[in-house]
Every structure is written in structure tokens, then in C-alpha cells.
Design an enzyme around this catalytic site. Structure first.
Site, mmCIF file in Angstrom:
data_model
loop_
_atom_site.group_PDB
_atom_site.id
_atom_site.type_symbol
_atom_site.label_atom_id
_atom_site.label_comp_id
_atom_site.label_asym_id
_atom_site.label_seq_id
_atom_site.Cartn_x
_atom_site.Cartn_y
_atom_site.Cartn_z
ATOM 1 N N CYS A 2 0.872 -1.187 0.000
ATOM 2 C CA CYS A 2 0.000 0.000 0.000
ATOM 3 C C CYS A 2 0.901 1.226 0.000
ATOM 4 O O CYS A 2 2.113 1.134 0.131
ATOM 5 C CB CYS A 2 -0.866 0.020 1.255
ATOM 6 S SG CYS A 2 -1.816 -1.470 1.507
ATOM 7 N N ARG A 27 1.457 1.636 -6.002
ATOM 8 C CA ARG A 27 1.651 0.701 -4.883
ATOM 9 C C ARG A 27 0.338 0.038 -4.472
ATOM 10 O O ARG A 27 0.317 -0.844 -3.600
ATOM 11 C CB ARG A 27 2.250 1.428 -3.668
ATOM 12 C CG ARG A 27 3.599 2.048 -3.890
ATOM 13 C CD ARG A 27 4.098 2.769 -2.636
ATOM 14 N NE ARG A 27 4.202 1.849 -1.514
ATOM 15 C CZ ARG A 27 5.270 1.074 -1.297
ATOM 16 N NH1 ARG A 27 6.287 1.122 -2.148
ATOM 17 N NH2 ARG A 27 5.327 0.249 -0.300
ATOM 18 N N TRP A 75 -3.711 -1.707 -1.166
ATOM 19 C CA TRP A 75 -3.628 -2.942 -1.929
ATOM 20 C C TRP A 75 -4.021 -4.020 -0.939
ATOM 21 O O TRP A 75 -3.220 -4.427 -0.103
ATOM 22 C CB TRP A 75 -2.218 -3.172 -2.469
ATOM 23 C CG TRP A 75 -2.138 -4.421 -3.280
ATOM 24 C CD1 TRP A 75 -1.797 -5.668 -2.848
ATOM 25 C CD2 TRP A 75 -2.458 -4.568 -4.663
ATOM 26 N NE1 TRP A 75 -1.878 -6.573 -3.870
ATOM 27 C CE2 TRP A 75 -2.276 -5.925 -5.002
ATOM 28 C CE3 TRP A 75 -2.870 -3.704 -5.656
ATOM 29 C CZ2 TRP A 75 -2.496 -6.417 -6.287
ATOM 30 C CZ3 TRP A 75 -3.084 -4.180 -6.931
ATOM 31 C CH2 TRP A 75 -2.904 -5.531 -7.230
ATOM 32 N N ASN A 101 0.932 0.127 6.061
ATOM 33 C CA ASN A 101 1.340 -0.735 4.948
ATOM 34 C C ASN A 101 2.084 -1.905 5.557
ATOM 35 O O ASN A 101 3.063 -1.722 6.269
ATOM 36 C CB ASN A 101 2.252 0.030 3.983
ATOM 37 C CG ASN A 101 2.857 -0.903 2.937
ATOM 38 O OD1 ASN A 101 2.249 -1.895 2.561
ATOM 39 N ND2 ASN A 101 4.066 -0.588 2.489
ATOM 40 N N GLY A 102 1.595 -3.128 5.318
ATOM 41 C CA GLY A 102 2.286 -4.303 5.852
ATOM 42 C C GLY A 102 1.281 -5.369 6.241
ATOM 43 O O GLY A 102 0.108 -5.307 5.871
ATOM 44 N N GLU A 481 7.916 -21.088 -19.515
ATOM 45 C CA GLU A 481 7.875 -19.702 -19.012
ATOM 46 C C GLU A 481 9.013 -18.884 -19.605
ATOM 47 O O GLU A 481 8.828 -17.737 -19.998
ATOM 48 C CB GLU A 481 7.929 -19.690 -17.484
ATOM 49 C CG GLU A 481 7.940 -18.320 -16.847
ATOM 50 C CD GLU A 481 6.718 -17.471 -17.198
ATOM 51 O OE1 GLU A 481 5.726 -17.995 -17.730
ATOM 52 O OE2 GLU A 481 6.789 -16.232 -16.982
ATOM 53 N N LYS A 485 8.439 -15.460 -21.799
ATOM 54 C CA LYS A 485 9.066 -14.178 -21.443
ATOM 55 C C LYS A 485 9.849 -13.622 -22.618
ATOM 56 O O LYS A 485 9.757 -12.444 -22.950
ATOM 57 C CB LYS A 485 9.979 -14.379 -20.234
ATOM 58 C CG LYS A 485 9.227 -14.526 -18.929
ATOM 59 C CD LYS A 485 8.756 -13.202 -18.431
ATOM 60 C CE LYS A 485 7.390 -13.081 -17.848
ATOM 61 N NZ LYS A 485 6.310 -13.895 -18.165
ATOM 62 N N GLU A 488 7.459 -12.442 -25.428
ATOM 63 C CA GLU A 488 6.519 -11.340 -25.216
ATOM 64 C C GLU A 488 7.228 -9.995 -25.024
ATOM 65 O O GLU A 488 6.607 -8.954 -25.209
ATOM 66 C CB GLU A 488 5.576 -11.620 -24.054
ATOM 67 C CG GLU A 488 6.186 -11.679 -22.689
ATOM 68 C CD GLU A 488 5.097 -11.865 -21.613
ATOM 69 O OE1 GLU A 488 4.011 -11.289 -21.738
ATOM 70 O OE2 GLU A 488 5.358 -12.593 -20.650
ATOM 71 N N HIS A 504 11.293 -36.148 -31.253
ATOM 72 C CA HIS A 504 10.055 -36.488 -31.993
ATOM 73 C C HIS A 504 9.713 -35.403 -33.002
ATOM 74 O O HIS A 504 8.551 -35.018 -33.151
ATOM 75 C CB HIS A 504 8.913 -36.689 -30.986
ATOM 76 C CG HIS A 504 9.180 -37.793 -30.019
ATOM 77 N ND1 HIS A 504 9.027 -39.126 -30.335
ATOM 78 C CD2 HIS A 504 9.679 -37.779 -28.755
ATOM 79 C CE1 HIS A 504 9.384 -39.883 -29.308
ATOM 80 N NE2 HIS A 504 9.775 -39.097 -28.328
ATOM 81 N N LYS A 600 -2.049 -5.965 -19.744
ATOM 82 C CA LYS A 600 -1.681 -6.576 -18.468
ATOM 83 C C LYS A 600 -2.725 -7.596 -18.025
ATOM 84 O O LYS A 600 -2.417 -8.631 -17.486
ATOM 85 C CB LYS A 600 -1.530 -5.502 -17.379
ATOM 86 C CG LYS A 600 -1.130 -6.058 -16.019
ATOM 87 C CD LYS A 600 0.164 -6.836 -16.084
ATOM 88 C CE LYS A 600 0.513 -7.551 -14.787
ATOM 89 N NZ LYS A 600 1.656 -8.486 -14.957
HETATM 90 C C1 AGP Z 1 2.602 -13.223 -18.597
HETATM 91 O O1 AGP Z 1 3.869 -12.565 -18.716
HETATM 92 C C2 AGP Z 1 1.593 -12.630 -19.512
HETATM 93 N N1 AGP Z 1 1.491 -11.233 -19.316
HETATM 94 C C3 AGP Z 1 0.273 -13.375 -19.528
HETATM 95 O O2 AGP Z 1 0.552 -14.657 -20.048
HETATM 96 C C4 AGP Z 1 -0.474 -13.578 -18.188
HETATM 97 O O3 AGP Z 1 0.248 -14.457 -17.361
HETATM 98 C C5 AGP Z 1 -1.839 -14.212 -18.499
HETATM 99 O O4 AGP Z 1 -2.573 -13.295 -19.265
HETATM 100 C C6 AGP Z 1 -2.635 -14.601 -17.254
HETATM 101 O O5 AGP Z 1 -2.931 -13.451 -16.504
HETATM 102 P P1 AGP Z 1 -3.539 -13.649 -15.024
HETATM 103 O O6 AGP Z 1 -2.515 -14.355 -14.220
HETATM 104 O O7 AGP Z 1 -3.794 -12.248 -14.560
HETATM 105 O O8 AGP Z 1 -4.793 -14.444 -15.158
#
Ligand code: AGP
Length: 605
Positions: A2, A27, A75, A101-102, A481, A485, A488, A504, A600
Site C-alpha cells: 500500500c 503501490r 492494496w 502498509n504491511g 515460461e 518471457k 513477449e 520427436h 496486463k
Molecule cells: C505473462 O507474462 C503474460 N502477461 C500473460 O501470459 C499472463 O500471465 C496471463 O494473461 C494470465 O494473466 P492472469 O494471471 O492475470 O490471469
């Protein structure tokens, strides 16, 4: 996480406080509030939602005469993000107002003690307990400073708080332990805040407070004490040259980098209150039966966290697990069985496909457990039970610290269910309880070197047009993962693959211009991975391999990570793949925090 702010000085407090909260919104932003002094005593105004809602409430009030106040942008960690849980909170007699905050880990037992003494509570927050225990301390000692000191001796957990006292106009008290707090020293005015951006337009003279310090400020003075002994402490005033943007990133170049380096703190926050007296404490699971079968539904990085957990849940808790991509699951005519539990993992708690999957399970009468980072999010609200990852707001589009927090909680869930089933391997619980709390420090120590190596290798391989990421066992989800990364944020094509699957077909792609990033850690599958890497090398493929000391296959670019026990290795692998992608994107000049085409939170199909 927060944001808190306090102001005392010569100017109208509320505009300075609200403007400061605006600069702290990164925050946390699910609710906000202010408290200020006026002739009739302390006035508290709070609002659910973003700062605009608070602005509207304040607009109609005459606050111009008040020159001392505190503010908070929330938050949520305890209690839904609704107005009654918003800060500031007051004691029963409205003598004190407090923003915090905490996480107060022992708030439940303190609340019971205070209620038994006749105190009435109006929220589900741990913060309301803090202001009440301080009021009790002031009553016992007859003095605010001593009362706070007494109260802090009763508190377990993390805090940074600011306190107003009705009987002491113009004064603000504050203290911190594990959560950030600093002072802004002005001319005829002083500030307290979680972070520098809050008061940067007014002063660049800053005092950073340390854990266990108690501070007392008014318009023309400030004093710092040791919170326990109340001995005065001398503190250095430092001049800050950052601009606001840089300050919000805590000096990091990007939010993504800041959030990667927040992972040690995230692990600490995830564990706070959840390991007590040699056992895992996850009350959110108490009302649920141990599932006969677990269906994990998620997207993207959260899906990878689910895949990672599958190996542990099956091996340690002996629970059959299927991990589903939400956008596929929602359109399949799935078969549910008695004893099923659906676990949805989502940082934002608003991902449309994951939300749709919940509703399908709900229609089938299957209980739903959510693992979310946003308190009160749609997925959290539509789950029968929810575990919050307490990772704080994740601003960068690329999810980093959220996955770390998900893995911690998934490990704790596995231990909880494994204990209930009596199925844990000998020593696994003990080893986790010993080694998990050591992870943050190990990560803090290693992250700079991991970043340096990532920077070197990403520049060496920046001409690659495609990458394989290979792993076996729990390193297969880590490979997925790592590939995600890199794709993206650097826009380089990358495929995560089970290392054993290369022969395969995919190995046909290998040539000197199609490098491989492999996870070849010192686990029971290392020899299998090593032979897969020989197949890659035999075809001229270049290899970066994450390895542990003394157990490294011979590759062109070994990347040595310190060895940690068992599944905890993944908490060092994760930042390595995150930083490799980050440094590659920076080197290629990409927009790291807002990559093209991405959002996001994917709240549409
Ligand atoms: C991850 O780097 C991406 N931005 C994306 O795959 C994300 O993880 C996915 O959209 C799921 O989002 P969520 O965890 O908010 O559900």
C-alpha cells in the site's frame, strides 16, 4: 503493498496528501482514504476504488484550514477492498487515526484480546487492530510515544504506519518494520511516506527510516527514536536527484526489473504468518476437502505455475492433477468426477477465459479454489475459497513476481494437503520449512550475478531469430515460461519444449542459428537432459544451459546457479529466465513494460 503519506506544515494538508497518494497509486489502488485535523477533532474520509472516488468525496468538504493529515492508497491483503476496510482506521474513541502498509501476522489473537476488553471492530483488517493496540498502549503508559513502543512490542509482522492523535494537533508519529517508510524534510513542513514520489515536488531532502525506528514530526521539527528503548537516534538527511517516474520504479529502469528484484520480498510476504511453530498455516483450505482430483485452470504464466505445481501435488500429496489452458477448457465438454476441485490461478483475477472456466465448473457443481493476487477481484469473488499471493501490484505487462508468489503458495498447498493425507516423502516438510525462509536472502545475494550473466548472454545471442527452451520435470514448465518471457518482450520467437520430446520432430530445426536455452540442473533427470543436449550439439546447435556446480554437462555457455534443495531450485531458475528475456529486450531496444499487442489483464476472449 500500500502507499501511505503524512503531512504537517503550513499548507492545506489534503491537497498535498491526495496529490501524494496519486504518485503512490502504483503501490495499490483498490481503495483510499485520508484523515485530517479540524476543530471538532479528527476527520476521516474513505472511498472504495481508485483515487478519483476519494477526490469526489473530499471535493464537497472545507478542508482548507487543516495543515496536518495522513493518507493511504490500499492494496488489500486482509479484507475486501470496500470502504469499511479502507484506511485510515480509528480506535473506539476516535482519539487516533492510523494508516498502515504491511501485514500484522498476530492480528487475530490481538483482536480477540481487544474484543474481550470491550473493543468494537468495524473492519476485517489487521490495521484496525494496530490502532486499537496503540490506543491501549497510550492508556497504559499515559504517553503516545511510550504507548506506541509498548504496542510494537506486542506486534509480529511487517508494518509502516503513520498516526494522528486528536490531543496532539500538528504532530504525526510513525514507525516501520520490513515495510518502507521515509521522511521528507521541508521548510516549515515535514512529510512521511512509503516512497519518495509522494513528496518529491515539495522537497528532495529525505531521511530513510530503518526497521525498529519510531519517528515524531511536526511542522518545524522531527525526531527519531529506537522504537524499543526510545533512545534518540541521529539520522542522515540525503538529497534525492531522481524524477518522479524514476522514483516510482525505486530507481530501476523498468517496473519489470523492479518486480523481478522484488521477488525476495514477495517470498517473505507470501510466507508471513503461513509458517508457524513448524507447520504450514493456510486456513483458506480448512473448509475444503482434500481433492480426489485437482483441475488447475489458468492462462499464460499462471498456467505455467500450475504445470510446475502438478509435479509436486502428484508426487507429495498423491493428488491426480490435470492442468488446463482456460481458453481450451471452457469450450471442451469436460467430465467432472465426485471429489473434483477446480483451482484457478490468476494474478489479475480478471482474465476472461479463466473466469469463464470457473463458471463452467460452478455449473457442474464443482467447488472452486482461487489463487489470486488482487483481493476482491472477479475470480476471487466467484471462488468458494481464495488464497491471496500478497505479491503487491504487478505493473509490468510481463508477469514475474506473481509467478514466484504463485509457486510459493502452491508449494504450501501441496504441503498442507500432503500432511492431511500423510503422503509427504520423509523429511520433505521439515526441509521446506527450513529452506523456504532462507530463499529470500539467497535470492537477494544471487540476483545481481544472475542479472550480469543474463546481460552478457543476451547480447551474445541477440542475433538469434528463434530459441528452444528445454527442460524435464519441473523444468519443463520453467522452459515454457522462459520461452514466453522472451517472446513477449523481445519479440524473438521461442518454443518451450519437454527435452525428451525434441527427438520427436523439433530437433529438425536445430542449426547454428537456432540456439537452445536448457535447464540442466543437478536433479535426478540431469543425465537424461545431458543426453538430449548432446543430440542438439551433434547438429551444430549452440546451447546456454542453467547448471549447478559440479553437475554441469559440457555446453558452449554454461550458466552456473548455486544449488538449492529439490523444487526450490526453480526459485533461482525463474529469475534467470526472466532476466535473460529482460536484458535481451533492453539490448534490442524494446518497450519492456508495455510490449506491443499485449495488455496486463486479458479481460476479453
Ligand atoms: C505473462 O507474462 C503474460 N502477461 C500473460 O501470459 C499472463 O500471465 C496471463 O494473461 C494470465 O494473466 P492472469 O494471471 O492475470 O490471469
Amino acid at each position: 503493498m500500500c502507499g501511505i503519506i503524512g503531512y504537517t506544515g503550513h499548507r492545506p494538508a489534503i491537497p498535498a496528501i491526495v496529490e501524494g497518494l496519486r504518485r503512490l497509486e502504483y503501490r495499490g489502488y483498490d481503495s483510499a482514504g485520508v484523515a485530517y485535523e479540524e476543530a471538532q477533532g479528527l476527520q476521516v474520509i474513505r472511498a472504495e476504488g481508485k483515487l478519483g472516488a476519494l477526490d469526489q468525496k473530499i471535493a464537497g468538504l472545507d478542508t482548507a484550514s487543516s495543515v496536518c493529515g495522513i493518507g493511504h492508497t490500499r492494496w488489500a491483503t486482509h479484507g475486501l477492498p470496500v470502504e469499511r476496510n479502507a484506511h485510515p482506521h480509528m480506535d473506539g474513541d476516535c482519539r487516533f487515526a492510523l494508516v498502515h502498509n504491511g501485514i500484522i501476522e498476530n492480528y487475530a489473537e490481538l483482536k480477540a484480546e481487544l474484543m474481550a476488553e470491550g473493543n468494537v471492530f468495524h473492519s476485517e483488517t489487521d490495521t484496525e487492530v494496530l490502532v486499537h493496540i496503540i490506543a491501549k498502549g497510550v492508556d497504559l503508559t499515559g504517553d503516545v510515544r511510550r504507548g506506541i513502543s509498548w504496542a510494537l512490542s506486542r506486534i509480529d509482522g511487517a508494518y509502516a504506519f503513520a498516526l494522528l492523535s486528536r490531543e496532539h494537533p500538528g504532530k504525526i508519529w510513525a514507525s516501520r518494520k520490513a515495510s518502507p517508510l521515509l521522511m521528507g524534510i521541508g521548510t516549515g513542513e515535514n512529510f512521511l511516506a512509503s516512497d519518495i514520489p509522494a513528496f518529491l515536488p515539495y522537497t528532495r531532502e529525505v531521511v530513510f527510516l530503518d526497521n525498529g525506528e519510531l519517528v515524531e514530526i511536526d511542522a518545524g521539527s522531527w525526531q527519531v527514536f529506537d522504537a524499543a528503548s526510545l533512545e534518540p537516534k541521529a539520522k542522515e538527511v540525503r538529497h534525492i536527484s531522481w524524477d518522479v517516474q524514476a522514483a516510482q520504479k525505486d530507481g530501476y529502469k523498468h517496473f519489470m526489473l523492479k518486480e523481478i528484484f522484488e521477488q525476495p520480498k514477495v517470498i517473505r510476504d507470501c510466507l508471513a504468518g503461513r509458517i508457524q511453530k513448524g507447520r504450514v498455516v493456510l486456513p483458506e483450505l480448512d473448509a475444503l476437502e482434500v481433492p480426489g482430483r485437482l483441475t488447475i485452470v489458468a492462462c499464460g504464466t499462471s498456467y505455467h505455475a500450475g504445470l510446475w505445481a502438478k509435479y509436486l501435488l502428484e508426487s507429495w500429496a498423491r493428488i491426480p492433477v490435470q492442468v488446463e489452458i482456460a481458453s481450451e477448457f471452457r469450450y471442451r465438454d469436460s467430465v467432472f468426477l465426485p471429489g473434483d476441485l477446480v483451482l484457478t490461478i490468476s494474478q489479475s483475477g480478471e482474465t476472461a477465459d479463466t473466469l469463464a472456466a470457473i463458471r463452467i465448473a460452478r455449473e457442474a457443481g464443482v467447488p472452486i479454489l482461487g489463487l489470486c493476487n488482487v483481493v476482491g477481484s472477479s475470480i476471487a469473488r466467484e471462488s468458494d475459497a481464495v488464497v491471496y499471493t500478497q505479491a503487491g501490484p504487478e505493473i509490468s505487462v510481463a508477469s514475474t513476481k506473481a509467478m514466484c508468489s504463485q509457486m510459493v503458495l502452491l508449494l504450501l498447498m501441496t504441503l498442507t494437503w500432503g500432511v492431511r493425507k500423510g503422503s509427504l516423502p520423509d523429511g520433505a516438510l521439515q526441509r521446506c520449512l527450513e529452506d523456504l525462509p532462507k530463499l529470500p536472502e539467497a535470492l537477494e545475494r544471487e540476483l545481481p550475478a544472475i542479472r550480469d550473466k543474463a546481460r552478457t548472454l543476451s547480447q551474445e545471442y541477440s542475433d538469434a531469430r528463434s530459441f528452444f527452451f528445454l527442460g524435464r520435470g519441473q523444468n519443463f514448465p520453467m522452459a515454457l515460461e522462459g520461452a514466453l518471457k522472451l517472446k513477449e518482450i523481445s519479440y524473438i520467437h521461442a518454443e518451450g519444449y519437454a527435452a525428451g520430446e525434441m527427438k520427436h520432430g523439433p530437433i529438425a530445426l536445430i542449426d547454428p542459428h537456432f540456439p537452445t536455452f536448457a535447464m540442466a540442473l543437478g536433479d535426478e533427470l540431469l543425465q537424461k537432459v545431458a543426453s538430449n543436449l548432446q543430440e542438439v550439439q551433434a547438429r551444430g546447435g549452440r546451447i546456454i544451459a542453467l547448471v549447478n556446480p559440479g553437475a554441469a554437462p559440457v555446453v558452449e555457455d554454461p550458466w552456473v546457479l548455486p544449488d538449492v534443495w529439490g523444487p526450490l531450485k526453480s526459485f533461482l531458475v525463474l529469475p534467470a529466465v526472466q532476466l535473460f528475456a529482460y536484458e535481451m529486450a533492453v539490448y534490442l531496444g524494446k518497450d519492456v513494460d508495455q510490449p506491443r499487442n499485449l495488455a496486463k489483464s486479458v479481460t476479453v476472449e
